[in-house]
Design an enzyme around this catalytic site. Structure first.
Site, short mmCIF file in Angstrom:
data_model
loop_
_atom_site.label_atom_id
_atom_site.label_comp_id
_atom_site.label_asym_id
_atom_site.label_seq_id
_atom_site.Cartn_x
_atom_site.Cartn_y
_atom_site.Cartn_z
CG PHE A 124 -1.98 -1.12 1.11
CD1 PHE A 124 -3.13 -0.98 0.35
CD2 PHE A 124 -1.74 -2.31 1.77
CE1 PHE A 124 -4.04 -2.02 0.26
CE2 PHE A 124 -2.64 -3.35 1.69
CZ PHE A 124 -3.80 -3.21 0.94
CG HIS A 125 4.72 1.45 0.02
ND1 HIS A 125 4.55 0.26 0.68
CD2 HIS A 125 5.93 1.35 -0.60
CE1 HIS A 125 5.59 -0.51 0.49
NE2 HIS A 125 6.45 0.12 -0.29
CB SER A 126 4.27 4.36 -5.10
OG SER A 126 4.15 5.72 -4.81
#
Length: 131
Positions: A48-50
């Site tokens: 749930f990130h970049s």
């Protein structure tokens, strides 16, 4: 989308298998951080990130999981479940990891040391950063 599957060098004989991944051959960056994920309950999700700059290679050492990847336009799902292949994920790619098998070990090779300011943890903020 800046992702691809990388085939590692494989040497197999009656003694077993040896997998090799070398800088400037299979690994397109100098590895500055290594970590692995294991023991994740099958109902839990990670990621749930970049990243703004960091690039990484995910290697399914044992078991399996699913990785959903998007650049905000297209979306794909990859199952890293082969220790002879790596999933290259470039920067500006959102990832969600889920459906972990009980024996899953996901090894991650990263191009940078940990830096919280490199993370985008809100999907809405991610979309604003890529458009």
């Amino acid at each position: 989308m800046d992702i691809k599957l990388i085939d590692f060098q494989k040497h197999i004989d009656d003694r077993g298998s040896l997998i090799i991944a070398e800088y400037n051959k299979e690994i397109p960056f100098l590895v500055k951080r290594v970590y692995y994920i294991y023991g994740v309950s099958d109902d839990k999700k990670r990621g749930f990130h970049s990243h703004k700059n960091l690039k990484q290679i995910n290697i399914g050492i044992a078991g399996s999981c699913k990785v959903m990847l998007t650049d905000g336009k297209e979306k794909t799902e990859v199952t890293p479940d082969n220790p002879a292949k790596g999933l290259y994920i470039g920067h500006n790619v959102w990832r969600e990891i889920y459906d972990f098998s009980k024996d899953c070990v996901l090894l991650v090779l990263a191009s940078e040391v940990y830096d919280e300011t490199d993370y985008i943890r809100s999907y809405e903020e991610f979309l604003k950063s890529v458009f």
